[in-house]
Design a protein around this motif. Structure first.
Motif, PDB file in Angstrom:
ATOM      1  N   ALA A   1       0.843  -1.199   0.000  1.00 26.67           N
ATOM      2  CA  ALA A   1       0.000   0.000   0.000  1.00 26.67           C
ATOM      3  C   ALA A   1       0.880   1.251   0.000  1.00 26.67           C
ATOM      4  O   ALA A   1       0.584   2.229  -0.702  1.00 26.67           O
ATOM      5  CB  ALA A   1      -0.928  -0.004   1.208  1.00 26.67           C
ATOM      6  N   GLY A   2       1.954   1.227   0.781  1.00 27.28           N
ATOM      7  CA  GLY A   2       2.871   2.365   0.818  1.00 27.28           C
ATOM      8  C   GLY A   2       3.518   2.597  -0.537  1.00 27.28           C
ATOM      9  O   GLY A   2       3.639   3.747  -0.988  1.00 27.28           O
ATOM     10  N   ASN A   3       3.942   1.523  -1.193  1.00 31.55           N
ATOM     11  CA  ASN A   3       4.542   1.652  -2.533  1.00 31.55           C
ATOM     12  C   ASN A   3       3.544   2.227  -3.525  1.00 31.55           C
ATOM     13  O   ASN A   3       3.901   3.061  -4.368  1.00 31.55           O
ATOM     14  CB  ASN A   3       5.067   0.298  -3.013  1.00 31.55           C
ATOM     15  CG  ASN A   3       6.284  -0.164  -2.233  1.00 31.55           C
ATOM     16  OD1 ASN A   3       6.958   0.636  -1.595  1.00 31.55           O
ATOM     17  ND2 ASN A   3       6.576  -1.449  -2.269  1.00 31.55           N
ATOM     18  N   THR A   4       2.285   1.804  -3.419  1.00 31.61           N
ATOM     19  CA  THR A   4       1.241   2.331  -4.299  1.00 31.61           C
ATOM     20  C   THR A   4       1.054   3.824  -4.058  1.00 31.61           C
ATOM     21  O   THR A   4       0.938   4.617  -5.008  1.00 31.61           O
ATOM     22  CB  THR A   4      -0.087   1.577  -4.069  1.00 31.61           C
ATOM     23  OG1 THR A   4       0.133   0.191  -4.330  1.00 31.61           O
ATOM     24  CG2 THR A   4      -1.181   2.087  -4.951  1.00 31.61           C
ATOM     25  N   GLN A   5       1.027   4.224  -2.776  1.00 26.30           N
ATOM     26  CA  GLN A   5       0.852   5.643  -2.452  1.00 26.30           C
ATOM     27  C   GLN A   5       2.050   6.467  -2.913  1.00 26.30           C
ATOM     28  O   GLN A   5       1.878   7.584  -3.423  1.00 26.30           O
ATOM     29  CB  GLN A   5       0.645   5.814  -0.951  1.00 26.30           C
ATOM     30  CG  GLN A   5      -0.722   5.322  -0.493  1.00 26.30           C
ATOM     31  CD  GLN A   5      -0.908   5.438   1.016  1.00 26.30           C
ATOM     32  OE1 GLN A   5       0.040   5.716   1.738  1.00 26.30           O
ATOM     33  NE2 GLN A   5      -2.122   5.219   1.468  1.00 26.30           N
ATOM     34  N   ILE A   6       3.245   5.926  -2.749  1.00 25.49           N
ATOM     35  CA  ILE A   6       4.442   6.641  -3.209  1.00 25.49           C
ATOM     36  C   ILE A   6       4.390   6.841  -4.718  1.00 25.49           C
ATOM     37  O   ILE A   6       4.680   7.934  -5.224  1.00 25.49           O
ATOM     38  CB  ILE A   6       5.725   5.889  -2.796  1.00 25.49           C
ATOM     39  CG1 ILE A   6       5.930   6.008  -1.281  1.00 25.49           C
ATOM     40  CG2 ILE A   6       6.948   6.413  -3.537  1.00 25.49           C
ATOM     41  CD1 ILE A   6       7.020   5.118  -0.729  1.00 25.49           C
ATOM     42  N   ALA A   7       3.991   5.794  -5.434  1.00 21.01           N
ATOM     43  CA  ALA A   7       3.880   5.907  -6.903  1.00 21.01           C
ATOM     44  C   ALA A   7       2.842   6.956  -7.279  1.00 21.01           C
ATOM     45  O   ALA A   7       3.064   7.758  -8.204  1.00 21.01           O
ATOM     46  CB  ALA A   7       3.526   4.551  -7.499  1.00 21.01           C
TER      47      ALA A   7
ATOM     48  N   ILE B   1       1.896   9.539  -5.435  1.00 22.09           N
ATOM     49  CA  ILE B   1       2.433  10.857  -5.099  1.00 22.09           C
ATOM     50  C   ILE B   1       3.445  11.307  -6.141  1.00 22.09           C
ATOM     51  O   ILE B   1       3.447  12.466  -6.569  1.00 22.09           O
ATOM     52  CB  ILE B   1       3.070  10.830  -3.685  1.00 22.09           C
ATOM     53  CG1 ILE B   1       1.974  10.723  -2.631  1.00 22.09           C
ATOM     54  CG2 ILE B   1       3.939  12.055  -3.434  1.00 22.09           C
ATOM     55  CD1 ILE B   1       2.479  10.422  -1.229  1.00 22.09           C
ATOM     56  N   GLU B   2       4.305  10.381  -6.563  1.00 23.70           N
ATOM     57  CA  GLU B   2       5.296  10.732  -7.587  1.00 23.70           C
ATOM     58  C   GLU B   2       4.609  11.110  -8.895  1.00 23.70           C
ATOM     59  O   GLU B   2       5.031  12.046  -9.582  1.00 23.70           O
ATOM     60  CB  GLU B   2       6.265   9.573  -7.788  1.00 23.70           C
ATOM     61  CG  GLU B   2       7.247   9.413  -6.638  1.00 23.70           C
ATOM     62  CD  GLU B   2       8.116   8.170  -6.744  1.00 23.70           C
ATOM     63  OE1 GLU B   2       7.841   7.296  -7.594  1.00 23.70           O
ATOM     64  OE2 GLU B   2       9.080   8.061  -5.957  1.00 23.70           O
ATOM     65  N   ALA B   3       3.535  10.393  -9.230  1.00 24.05           N
ATOM     66  CA  ALA B   3       2.781  10.727 -10.453  1.00 24.05           C
ATOM     67  C   ALA B   3       2.144  12.105 -10.312  1.00 24.05           C
ATOM     68  O   ALA B   3       2.176  12.918 -11.248  1.00 24.05           O
ATOM     69  CB  ALA B   3       1.728   9.667 -10.733  1.00 24.05           C
ATOM     70  N   LYS B   4       1.567  12.383  -9.132  1.00 21.52           N
ATOM     71  CA  LYS B   4       0.952  13.702  -8.889  1.00 21.52           C
ATOM     72  C   LYS B   4       2.004  14.791  -8.923  1.00 21.52           C
ATOM     73  O   LYS B   4       1.775  15.880  -9.445  1.00 21.52           O
ATOM     74  CB  LYS B   4       0.226  13.723  -7.544  1.00 21.52           C
ATOM     75  CG  LYS B   4      -1.043  12.932  -7.510  1.00 21.52           C
ATOM     76  CD  LYS B   4      -2.101  13.596  -8.328  1.00 21.52           C
ATOM     77  CE  LYS B   4      -3.392  12.806  -8.233  1.00 21.52           C
ATOM     78  NZ  LYS B   4      -4.397  13.263  -9.149  1.00 21.52           N
ATOM     79  N   GLU B   5       3.177  14.507  -8.369  1.00 24.20           N
ATOM     80  CA  GLU B   5       4.251  15.496  -8.350  1.00 24.20           C
ATOM     81  C   GLU B   5       4.639  15.874  -9.775  1.00 24.20           C
ATOM     82  O   GLU B   5       4.806  17.047 -10.089  1.00 24.20           O
ATOM     83  CB  GLU B   5       5.463  14.938  -7.600  1.00 24.20           C
ATOM     84  CG  GLU B   5       6.632  15.901  -7.537  1.00 24.20           C
ATOM     85  CD  GLU B   5       7.865  15.289  -6.868  1.00 24.20           C
ATOM     86  OE1 GLU B   5       8.818  16.046  -6.634  1.00 24.20           O
ATOM     87  OE2 GLU B   5       7.872  14.088  -6.601  1.00 24.20           O
TER      88      GLU B   5
END
Length: 187
Positions: free
Chosen positions: A119-125, A127-131
């Motif tokens: 779940a953390g990896n999904t959220q990081i991905a 966030i990186e996409a949003k960034e």
């Protein structure tokens, strides 16, 4: 059991035999003149003291009227041994259940940790996409502002009034700041 005899008991314990005979008792043989084994006072004393030590060691008072004190002690010992075995089996069963439970907790915890990591990896991905999207939006907005200011500067220069010269200078200063921010954002 007590030191109780029919008659002629001594107030002091007997001494061990001077020349003892070690081995096993035998009946003797009258035909060849061989005498049977003589037990003697010390042998009776040893047996009595052994029995009394067991009785007193169990916390009982030797009693000449109770002829089953040793049997009671051995029965109590047998009961305690059985109870101890039952406690041991119950403790082993409890330990096995605890181990199985602990193994289940470890397995469940490992699964939860993996789930949280995923779940953390999904959220990081995300966030990186949003960034990346936000940076693209900022770059696009900066480009639009740059273009709008450039158009505004061109209009003011075409007008050529004295007031427009001061506004053009301010607009060019603002444009330089926007271009500086845009280059910092890209790096």
């Amino acid at each position: 059991m007590k030191r109780l005899y029919y008659a002629d008991a001594s107030p002091t314990p007997p001494s061990p035999p001077q020349n003892p005979s070690y081995g096993y008792p035998q009946d003797g043989d009258r035909s060849i003149g061989k005498l049977p084994t003589t037990l003697g006072a010390y042998w009776h004393h040893m047996i009595t003291e052994e029995f009394m030590a067991v009785i007193e060691g169990a916390g009982l008072e030797p009693d000449e009227n109770n002829l089953h004190q040793l049997a009671d002690i051995f029965e109590d010992f047998r009961s305690r041994a059985t109870a101890s075995e039952q406690y041991k089996l119950a403790a082993e069963a409890a330990a096995n259940r605890a181990e199985a439970s602990a193994n289940g907790v470890v397995t469940e915890t490992a699964a939860k940790i993996l789930e949280i990591q995923q779940a953390g990896n999904t959220q990081i991905a995300a966030i990186e996409a949003k960034e990346s999207d936000v940076q693209d939006d900022i770059a696009s907005a900066l480009q639009q502002m740059e273009s709008a200011l450039s158009d505004y500067i061109d209009q003011l220069q075409a007008e050529g009034s004295s007031q427009s010269v001061a506004v053009v200078q301010q607009a060019q200063s603002l444009l330089a700041q926007i271009q500086s921010y845009a280059s910092q954002a890209q790096s």
